[in-house]
Design an enzyme around this catalytic site. Structure first.
Site, mmCIF file in Angstrom:
data_model
loop_
_atom_site.group_PDB
_atom_site.id
_atom_site.type_symbol
_atom_site.label_atom_id
_atom_site.label_comp_id
_atom_site.label_asym_id
_atom_site.label_seq_id
_atom_site.Cartn_x
_atom_site.Cartn_y
_atom_site.Cartn_z
ATOM 1 N N ASP A 457 165.539 -43.920 7.823
ATOM 2 C CA ASP A 457 164.484 -43.913 6.791
ATOM 3 C C ASP A 457 163.268 -44.657 7.334
ATOM 4 O O ASP A 457 163.319 -45.864 7.580
ATOM 5 C CB ASP A 457 164.988 -44.576 5.511
ATOM 6 C CG ASP A 457 164.120 -44.219 4.313
ATOM 7 O OD1 ASP A 457 162.933 -43.913 4.534
ATOM 8 O OD2 ASP A 457 164.633 -44.252 3.185
ATOM 9 N N ASP A 667 115.792 -85.532 -4.731
ATOM 10 C CA ASP A 667 115.730 -84.268 -5.454
ATOM 11 C C ASP A 667 114.333 -84.118 -6.034
ATOM 12 O O ASP A 667 113.600 -85.109 -6.208
ATOM 13 C CB ASP A 667 116.774 -84.222 -6.574
ATOM 14 C CG ASP A 667 116.935 -82.816 -7.145
ATOM 15 O OD1 ASP A 667 116.619 -81.855 -6.417
ATOM 16 O OD2 ASP A 667 117.350 -82.675 -8.312
ATOM 17 N N ASP A 732 119.540 -81.046 -1.761
ATOM 18 C CA ASP A 732 120.066 -79.711 -2.024
ATOM 19 C C ASP A 732 119.458 -78.725 -1.022
ATOM 20 O O ASP A 732 118.742 -79.111 -0.093
ATOM 21 C CB ASP A 732 119.795 -79.277 -3.466
ATOM 22 C CG ASP A 732 118.320 -79.296 -3.816
ATOM 23 O OD1 ASP A 732 117.485 -79.127 -2.900
ATOM 24 O OD2 ASP A 732 117.985 -79.483 -4.996
ATOM 25 N N ASP A 1361 87.593 -35.541 1.733
ATOM 26 C CA ASP A 1361 88.593 -36.556 2.055
ATOM 27 C C ASP A 1361 88.556 -36.801 3.553
ATOM 28 O O ASP A 1361 88.557 -35.857 4.349
ATOM 29 C CB ASP A 1361 89.998 -36.107 1.637
ATOM 30 C CG ASP A 1361 91.046 -37.136 2.005
ATOM 31 O OD1 ASP A 1361 91.121 -38.167 1.327
ATOM 32 O OD2 ASP A 1361 91.787 -36.904 2.984
ATOM 33 N N ASP A 1442 88.468 -43.436 1.134
ATOM 34 C CA ASP A 1442 88.370 -42.248 1.975
ATOM 35 C C ASP A 1442 87.995 -41.000 1.192
ATOM 36 O O ASP A 1442 87.986 -39.905 1.756
ATOM 37 C CB ASP A 1442 89.681 -42.017 2.722
ATOM 38 C CG ASP A 1442 90.874 -41.924 1.789
ATOM 39 O OD1 ASP A 1442 90.689 -42.144 0.569
ATOM 40 O OD2 ASP A 1442 91.986 -41.650 2.265
ATOM 41 N N ASP A 1625 79.745 -54.067 -31.180
ATOM 42 C CA ASP A 1625 80.443 -54.494 -32.395
ATOM 43 C C ASP A 1625 81.308 -55.698 -32.046
ATOM 44 O O ASP A 1625 81.659 -55.923 -30.879
ATOM 45 C CB ASP A 1625 81.307 -53.371 -32.968
ATOM 46 C CG ASP A 1625 81.883 -53.737 -34.333
ATOM 47 O OD1 ASP A 1625 81.090 -54.124 -35.211
ATOM 48 O OD2 ASP A 1625 83.115 -53.664 -34.500
ATOM 49 N N ASP A 1700 75.662 -53.221 -35.966
ATOM 50 C CA ASP A 1700 75.743 -53.153 -37.427
ATOM 51 C C ASP A 1700 75.576 -54.529 -38.058
ATOM 52 O O ASP A 1700 75.931 -54.721 -39.221
ATOM 53 C CB ASP A 1700 77.074 -52.527 -37.860
ATOM 54 C CG ASP A 1700 78.272 -53.282 -37.334
ATOM 55 O OD1 ASP A 1700 78.076 -54.309 -36.661
ATOM 56 O OD2 ASP A 1700 79.414 -52.849 -37.579
#
Length: 1770
Positions: A457, A667, A732, A1361, A1442, A1625, A1700
């Site tokens: 087997d 720190d 740290d 272009d 361009d 306005d 106005d």
């Protein structure tokens, strides 16, 4: 040499004929590697069909003529004798000729007669023809080698005679040898030598002759150069140079092995599992395949195997795909365990109750070939596989063991090979007797088992035998349990060894288990492999690793067997072994299953819950608990992963190892937001490990230079003051500590940098806890003292001084005592924020007070003085000239400490330090370059925005008001120096009189709403809003509740300090009216929407006071001679300019005509406004402008505000939040968010290289991007972008001059795909470009003006272009760039020659280049004040990078410009613009439809149709369309937004994307949306649900109106002049922080060319001021546009301005120079007068309902919105 030549030319030897033959050699369904001698005839049947149909002569070739075919020259091919092959056994040319063998020429060109070839090989004749085919061997062969006397017994080769033989191609590489052998074997077969070729077993049909051997040797030598042969072939030939057949035999064997490998791969790739078979069977199948591949040196990783398995899972197992999808470290054993658990769980769910074992008589055995027909109940067990990365032995198909030994796997028994019998009674077995155990009744064929043999087997992990006769060293079993696939127990009687004695005397021993209840005796190949024994199933033998054959194996049925004759009996007589009862764990549920079913709960929690009967239908005894406490669930380990725990006191060893000040912790805290620039945003702290002495230093940023300066200072301080050297600094992994600069600094000074591990902040506890302590103290001190936020570091400094002087709970000494310093002198310390009076030694006047109120902060570092904050001077000073202010409470008053006083205590403590004020005060300057950490406090610059109050929306009846006790709260802020002491210092005098005030104001008038202020706001508000009586915008203060009830007589006002002014008599013409209204509730008010009775006071004033400027509303033509008129242009047309001429042709709404010169009183018939005053409906803040009598929310305090009264809770919750440590939730304040918005961040629309090509799943799009990539590379090389003659080493170039590069990809609007190689200008060093150079493009107003003039004058419009425009501009600076990735030059640099896209200077360089060319070569001139607009007598050019837009009356003039441009630049004509029909353009995003002499339409329908659906906004294309982008009455809630950090970033990004697109569209042509866009843009950093909904509504409206266009019609030819008009306005106070919204629309000849909507930069105090601000913003742009129009078109121009606001017109036109209300108002008004008169500007009044600029300043109802816009955009 010959072999090398053949190798080089072999691909072209055979031409097209060879290709045609080989194309048929392998059918599509046949594996090309499946070749052996046995199937060669079928393999070559089709391959030689073409050859058999062609005839060739020795001098001709059968190959069709092919231009790719190159025939080698014979003279250039040397013989192979110079190679590494030995030449022994070769025949001489004479022998060859005697044997009638033809000359052996070049292999690919040989010609031979049938079977008359010779093995000789010598130099061919140069003139000999070289055909391309070899005649095959056809005659019978001579005597075989070594068997001349047995010639008659040798079978003769009988093959069909063929005309030609296709020679094999020459071997070209070692990797192709296996493929080449196939063709060589076919060549031999076609040469009538197929029967002497060995098969994979080494068998041949006949012996070869000497000539055949020589023929094979010579052809093999010719076509397979020695140096290209694999190593194993060389080893064979080195032993026997002529042993070609051995090489062929092993090659055929390898082919079949490769064929099996291919089958295994196919089986592995097509795995499927749905639970129909047992999980063990599936696992064994997969493991067998993987093991077989491993034996062939093919390792399948766990990740690949898991992926293939997951792909084939279905049913209940399919969910495992999602579970393992994101896992990167997948284990095969874990996956099998998951599959097994699901399989077991499904089995349990299908049963109604726990299974019970039946008697053994009810079970039946089954074989491998027949399914198990028993209905056995399933019992789950504690089934757990150890998670191990080591490879496991293949498991048996039919067993599973559970052992206390870790090496024994808990596997299963397959029901096909193992009986499910169970021994009910304990038995004894005599090992010395013959086997008499009862065999199970099996339903198998008797032919299935081979007697006296062991079944081999390959999947078994243990060897099982039914008889103890062969078991050596047997011991009773008490540890191993075996269960079958149905989890039924199989008893194991004993454990021992099997001893083998093989053929050659080899002995070995393996472990075995004894059980009578199995169908076959199983022999585990895994156990044999441990003894270096393998099974060869092709030769059917057991072999050692060195190839020694130990024993044959027999194939019987479907299995392989080994005879038991090789087993050695045990010869044990009477040793008895007790049989083992069934496992105690039978019928118990495995703990992993229960753990999973109960949601991966904790072991103790599950056990305790079962004990307490918290879970029904399950008992504690039903579960297998043996390994539960140590069980490790993989999912729990991943999902519940935590950081490691730190042991308390683990750092004590550092205190013992280091002396004071040798080991520091550091720190950085920050940033603190919303502070003035002069105040620090960070601080860096240091703590000594030994003494715990602390230092803090302020920081304005976290740059390397700033951090380095602090480290230099602290190290020098420690060295000089404490005579110590710092050895270690712990920190740290922040970038401020891990940069190269600081690392080099530490290295040079011999300091060890000790970093924390990743995401392990607890390892940095000393520094983290110090920051937390200092911040807690800071918040407390600021809250207690009420000092402003920008003094936060002073509180930190004070806390540091105190903390260094106090003894901590863990130490017996203070930090100062540990450091050898004296204790703190308490007499030198004042309470933080203690009010003091400081001597002013330099007053402005001799009569001014000499004392300045201030607040003590902390002792000075640089002197013996004290740092004191002076609000009136907005700075801090270092002085000893101060006196403690007596009887002045701090914010402790709010805690009801009125009965307490600390004056005596302070006097006693500081008695010897108090002195008279002397002239020795030292004032600190912010610019002083000292090392003091309080320098930042000097000369703090604070913005001086006026104070504005925050009010609630509730309106209460004054009769119901009760007096509220006043809390004395002080927040000292910057106060004007001329305000009295009572206005600066905390005052106990607070007005308790409520106010009723009106904040409603419109251009048409308004009503006064009765309301009251909170007592805490009264005094401050009165001082800020005091106005002259009788002014148009007066607000009457009702300071008495009784006066509200009985009228306005004798109204008393209150000053800031609490003093009273004379009563104001009620005007006889003022009527008070009370109305019952429905007050609009605020968004925050959720209590009721019912009606409330609110007194509305309507004040109708008939006469204004005389001390205000007169309002002249008459236009110039109606004014009297007393009024001055503006200067009019001298031309004739100007004399007839009237209001009607200005208003003519404007796209105004059609209303009932009203004369613009109507001077009627605008305050008549003012309607009463019953709703409360709020901010703008869209974008306004609810409840911000309305006074309240209840608790009102305090808005965020600004640093420049004067003393105000605030609530302690709101102060702590809002103003101090920036000092708190980071939280998981993010709190967003509306005002801070609005003020934080600087500009709309553009959304990235391009793709990176990996997005466009590497990981692009769209193959078509990917191919287009690849094509664009190569096109861009070609263009770069063509333009000589960099110096290709020399490459520079990276280490030799200054890093500042090195520019990073990248490729970006995008899809253009026309559908083309574009790639661009750009420089990373965003990280370009400032020294590499000139910051004064500017990159200019045409202004959008200039483009719109040019288009409008083109329409009116019938111009031709041409669009051009220029390709790669920037690359035409040379670069002046010395810059280097990293090469493109395809060059593979990672460590090299290129010298730039051209202005690459992305560089800071590229735009400016291109602008200067094209500008110079247009001016010098095209005779153009740039319009002054309008960059990128060029003109000459015929042509106008608008340049945008361009893109060029040409306007001309004559198309030939445009063509002439194009011809000139093409001489220098690669110019493409996008649209020439010829023809009289409608022409469509796409100009800078605008979709334009233009028909000369008629109209022009501008829109973006196509673009919006494509882009809007991609925004992920829930559009409703079939629903009801929106008719306006927003409605009045919607208020943005100002409550703080609490949101997760990630969600906040996601929503801000979404807002940027949506508002970015909307802004682009709005400023192009949708001017009607600008107000909504501008308002929402202010809230990008406040993405509440309400703001997002309003944004979605805007996008939905854009979608519904995407087809709308800006419509222009040609101007009437009768108009001789150009008319440029601005309509203005303003909306007063409708934006956050009481800012006003202003808007302007610009029109040229009646066509809208631009619009602007923005928030006023300064706070306006009235509607008129807001209108003046709007007009002043419009006039400069109006003048600039006027200059542009005159340059482009020489017609006269009329400029008009419409508003106005009559009061604004009156102020502009009035000649009254009386003093104005304030300086701002007066300067603005006077400037407007100068600009109007100096620029010939006509100012006229326009009715509000016709003012189309109204859409720019406020949300309008649908009807009004449509009325004002439908004339110009539809």
């Amino acid at each position: 040499m010959e072999s090398q030549q053949l190798s080089q030319n072999s691909p072209t030897f055979h031409g097209s004929a060879y290709a045609s033959v080989t194309s048929k050699e392998v059918p599509s369904n046949q594996d090309p590697l499946a070749v052996s001698a046995s199937n060669l005839p079928e393999f070559d049947r089709d391959s030689t069909k073409v050859n058999s149909q062609q005839e060739t002569t020795p001098g001709t070739s059968a190959v069709p003529e092919n231009h790719h075919h190159v025939s080698p020259q014979p003279a250039s091919v040397p013989p192979p004798q110079n190679g590494q092959y030995q030449q022994h056994g070769m025949m001489t040319p004479n022998k060859a000729m005697a044997s009638n063998w033809a000359h052996y020429q070049q292999p690919s060109m040989m010609t031979c007669s049938h079977y008359q070839t010779s093995p000789a090989y010598y130099q061919p004749d140069p003139h000999y023809p070289l055909p391309q085919y070899i005649p095959p061997l056809s005659t019978s062969s001579p005597d075989p080698i070594g068997s001349q006397d047995q010639h008659s017994e040798v079978p003769q080769a009988k093959t069909k005679v063929r005309n030609n033989v296709l020679p094999p191609h020459t071997l070209t590489s070692e990797e192709n040898f296996s493929t080449w052998v196939k063709f060589y074997i076919r060549f031999l077969k076609n040469s009538n030598l197929g029967d002497i070729i060995p098969n994979d077993q080494g068998e041949i049909k006949r012996q070869m002759t000497y000539e055949e051997h020589a023929y094979i040797y010579n052809t093999f030598q010719a076509f397979a150069p020695f140096h290209l042969l694999p190593t194993w072939v060389k080893q064979i030939l080195e032993i026997n140079y002529s042993d070609i057949l051995t090489v062929l035999c092993k090659s055929v064997s390898k082919m079949q092995t490769n064929n099996q490998e291919l089958k295994d791969w196919i089986a592995l790739a097509n795995l499927e599992y749905n639970g129909s078979t047992s999980a063990d069977t599936f696992e064994i199948t997969v493991s067998t395949i993987i093991q077989r591949l491993k034996e062939n040196n093919i390792n399948v990783s766990d990740r690949l195997a898991c992926q293939l398995i997951l792909k084939g899972l279905s049913g209940d197992f399919k969910y495992l795909r999602n579970q393992y999808r994101t896992k990167t470290n997948m284990k095969l054993s874990q996956l099998f365990a998951e599959i097994q658990l699901i399989y077991d769980e499904n089995k349990i769910m299908n049963l109604n109750k726990p299974s019970q074992y039946k008697q053994h008589s009810e079970y039946k055995n089954v074989s491998r070939t027949s399914p198990n027909t028993t209905n056995t109940k399933v019992t789950t067990r504690n089934y757990h596989r150890t998670n191990s990365s080591k490879p496991r032995a293949a498991k048996a198909h039919n067993i599973a063991t559970s052992s206390k030994f870790s090496r024994v796997n808990n596997d299963h028994i397959n029901e096909s090979t193992v009986s499910s019998q169970y021994l009910s009674d304990d038995n004894e077995l005599s090992l010395g007797q013959q086997q008499k155990e009862s065999k199970p009744t099996r339903t198998i064929d008797s032919n299935d088992e081979l007697p006296d043999h062991l079944l081999i087997d390959s999947g078994a992990s243990q060897t099982l035998v039914r008889s103890a006769h062969y078991l050596h060293h047997a011991t009773p079993n008490s540890e191993i349990n075996i269960v079958d696939a149905q989890k039924q127990d199989i008893p194991i009687n004993a454990i021992g060894n099997l001893h083998f004695n093989f053929q050659n005397g080899t002995k070995t021993s393996i472990k075995a288990l004894h059980t009578p209840n199995i169908a076959y005796d199983l022999l585990s190949l895994s156990e044999l492999a441990n003894q270096n024994i393998t099974a060869c199933f092709t030769r059917n033998t057991l072999e050692r690793s060195d190839g020694t054959v130990l024993a044959p194996i027999v194939k019987h049925g479907d299995f392989y067997w080994l005879s038991k004759k090789y087993l050695i009996p045990s010869h044990i007589s009477k040793l008895t072994i007790n049989n083992v009862n069934k496992s105690k764990s039978v019928n118990k549920y495995p703990y992993p299953l229960i753990h999973r079913m109960l949601g991966h709960a904790n072991f103790r929690s599950i056990q305790k819950s079962l004990k307490k009967n918290a879970v029904t239908y399950l008992k504690e005894s039903d579960i297998e608990w043996s390994n539960a406490s140590t069980y490790q669930c993989p999912d729990c380990l991943i999902g519940k992963s935590t950081k490691h725990r730190h042991v308390k006191g683990s750092r004590l060893k550092y205190q013992e190892s280091y002396e004071p000040f040798q080991y520091l912790h550091t720190d950085i805290f920050g940033p603190v937001h919303h502070l003035p620039k002069s105040a620090p945003s960070y601080f860096i702290s240091f703590t000594d490990e030994k003494t715990r002495f602390q230092w803090v230093y302020p920081l304005h940023d976290r740059r390397e230079e700033s951090i380095l300066n602090v480290f230099t200072s602290i190290l020098a301080f420690i060295k000089n003051q404490f005579n110590a050297r710092v050895l270690v600094i712990q920190m740290d992994r922040g970038s401020e500590y891990t940069n190269k600069t600081l690392h080099k600094f530490f290295t040079n000074r011999g300091i060890t940098a000790c970093y924390t591990t990743t995401a392990d902040s607890r390892a940095h506890g000393v520094a983290e806890r110090l920051n937390r302590t200092l911040l807690n103290d800071c918040r407390t001190l600021l809250h207690c003292s009420g000092l402003p936020n920008h003094l936060w570091f002073s509180a930190v400094e004070f806390s540091t001084i105190i903390r260094n002087s106090l003894v901590s709970p863990k130490n017996d000494k203070s930090a100062r005592q540990h450091a050898g310093l004296a204790g703190l002198d308490i007499t030198t310390i004042l309470p933080f924020g203690q009010p003091v009076i400081v001597n002013n030694h330099n007053p402005d006047s001799k009569i001014h007070p000499r004392g300045i109120p201030g607040y003590a902060l902390h002792p000075s570092r640089n002197s013996y003085g004290y740092i004191i904050y002076l609000p009136s001077l907005k700075k801090t000073v270092d002085t000893t000239n101060y006196v403690i202010l007596q009887n002045k409470q701090t914010k402790l008053d709010q805690f009801d400490y009125d009965t307490l006083t600390f004056d005596d205590d302070l006097n006693r403590l500081t008695a010897h330090n108090q002195s008279f004020i002397e002239q020795n005060e030292t004032e600190q300057s912010y610019d002083q370059n000292t090392e003091s950490d309080h320098d930042y406090q000097s000369e703090i610059e604070i913005n001086s925005d006026p104070l504005v109050n925050d009010f609630s929306s509730q309106s209460l009846n004054p009769l119901q008001l009760d007096k509220e006790p006043v809390q004395k709260v002080r927040a000292p802020k910057e106060v004007d120096a001329d305000i009295s002491e009572y206005n600066i210092l905390p005052s106990t005098i607070r007005s308790r009189t409520p106010h009723i005030i009106n904040k409603e104001s419109t251009e048409m008038g308004g009503t006064i709403e009765s309301d009251t202020t909170s007592p805490r706001h009264s005094s401050t508000f009165t001082a800020r809003n005091q106005k002259r009586p009788g002014s148009p915008n007066d607000m009457i203060d009702l300071t008495s509740q009784d006066r509200v009830n009985y009228g306005l007589e004798n109204i008393k006002t209150t000053r800031l300090g609490g003093t009273e002014e004379p009563y104001i008599q009620r005007n006889s013409d003022t009527n008070i009216k009370y109305r019952t209204t429905n007050s609009t509730p605020s968004i925050d008010d959720r209590s009721s929407n019912s009606e409330s009775t609110t007194p509305i006071i309507s004040i109708e004033t008939k006469a204004a006071c005389d001390n205000t400027p007169s309002i002249d509303t008459d236009p110039p033509e109606y004014r009297s001679s007393d009024h001055a008129t503006p200067n009019i242009m001298p031309d004739k047309s100007s004399k007839n300019v009237t209001a009607d001429s200005i208003l003519d042709d404007l796209p105004l709404p059609d209303l009932t005509h009203q004369s613009p010169t109507d001077t009627s009183d605008v305050s008549k018939d003012i309607p009463h406004i019953h709703s409360r005053q709020t901010n703008s409906s869209l974008g306004g803040m609810d409840d911000s402008n309305v006074l309240t009598t209840t608790k009102s929310k305090k808005r965020s305090l600004e640093d420049n505000e004067t003393e105000i009264e605030v609530s302690r809770d709101t102060w702590n919750n809002k103003n101090m939040r920036s000092l708190e440590p980071p939280r998981s939730k993010k709190r967003i304040n509306l005002i801070a968010a609005i003020k934080g918005v600087k500009s709309i961040k553009p959304v990235r629309t391009t793709l990176r290289y990996d997005e466009a090509i590497t990981y692009n799943k769209d193959n078509k799009e990917k191919d287009r991007y690849v094509e664009a990539y190569h096109k861009e590379i070609s263009q770069l090389l063509k333009m000589n972008t960099w110096d290709t003659n020399k490459y520079y080493d990276r280490n030799d170039i200054d890093p500042k001059k090195v520019i990073n590069s990248m490729f970006i990809f995008n899809k253009k609007r026309d559908g083309t795909h574009k790639a661009r190689f750009v420089a990373r200008g965003d990280i370009q060093h400032p020294d590499t470009y000139d910051s004064d150079m500017q990159s200019n493009t045409v202004h959008h107003y200039a483009l719109m003006t040019s288009l409008s003039i083109a329409l009116d004058n019938d111009y031709y419009i041409t669009q051009l272009d220029i390709s790669s425009a920037y690359l035409y501009a040379d670069i002046k600076e010395e810059l280097y760039i990293r090469p493109p990735p395809h060059l593979g030059l990672n460590d090299k640099l290129l010298r730039l020659r051209k202005s690459l896209y992305g560089l800071k200077q590229s735009g400016a360089n291109w602008y200067e280049t094209i500008k110079s060319y247009l001016i010098n070569c095209c005779d153009m001139q740039e319009v002054r004040g309008w960059s990128c607009v060029f003109k000459n007598s015929q042509v106008t050019i608008c340049l945008f990078v361009d893109d060029m837009i040409l306007f001309s009356k004559d198309l030939n003039a445009n063509k002439k410009i194009i011809t000139t441009l093409k001489k220098q630049y690669d110019t493409k004509i996008i649209n020439l613009g010829e023809g009289d029909n409608e022409i469509q353009y796409d100009i800078l995003g605008l979709e334009i439809k233009y028909q000369r002499s008629k109209y022009m339409k501008l829109g973006m329908e196509k673009s919006l149709t494509e882009k809007l659906p991609k925004l992920n906004v829930p559009l409703n294309p079939k629903g009801k369309k929106l008719r306006a982008p927003g409605q009045p009455g919607h208020y943005i809630d100002q409550d703080e937004l609490e949101i997760d950090e990630d969600e906040y970033k996601e929503k801000v990004h979404e807002m940027q994307k949506l508002i970015g697109l909307a802004s682009y569209v709005g400023y192009k042509f949708r001017f009607d949306l600008l107000y909504y866009i501008n308002t929402l843009a202010q809230h990008i950093l406040f993405p509440s649900r309400q703001v997002l909904d309003m944004t979605y509504e805007l996008i939905q409206f854009m979608w519904d109106t995407r087809d709308k266009q800006l419509i222009w019609h040609k101007n009437k030819p009768t108009k001789p002049d150009n008319k440029l008009v601005a309509i203005s306005d303003a909306s007063y106070g409708n934006q956050p922080y009481y800012k006003s919204q202003i808007g302007n629309i610009f029109l040229l000849n009646g066509k809208v060319i631009g619009g602007k909507s923005t928030k006023a930069s300064l706070t306006c105090t009235s509607t008129t001021e807001a209108e003046i601000h709007a007009v002043s913003e419009a006039i400069p742009l109006l003048n600039n546009l006027s200059h542009l129009v005159q340059e482009l078109n020489k017609k006269p121009i009329i400029k008009g301005l419409l508003t106005d606001s009559r009061s604004t017109i009156s102020i502009i036109k009035s000649t009254n120079e009386e003093k104005f209300r304030n300086r701002f108002f007066g300067t603005k008004a006077m400037r407007l007068r100068d600009e109007v008169s100096g620029n010939n500007l006509y100012v006229y009044y326009i009715e509000t309902n016709k003012n189309i600029a109204d859409v720019m300043t406020k949300p309008l109802p649908i009807k009004t919105f449509k009325l004002l816009t439908n004339k110009w955009i539809h």
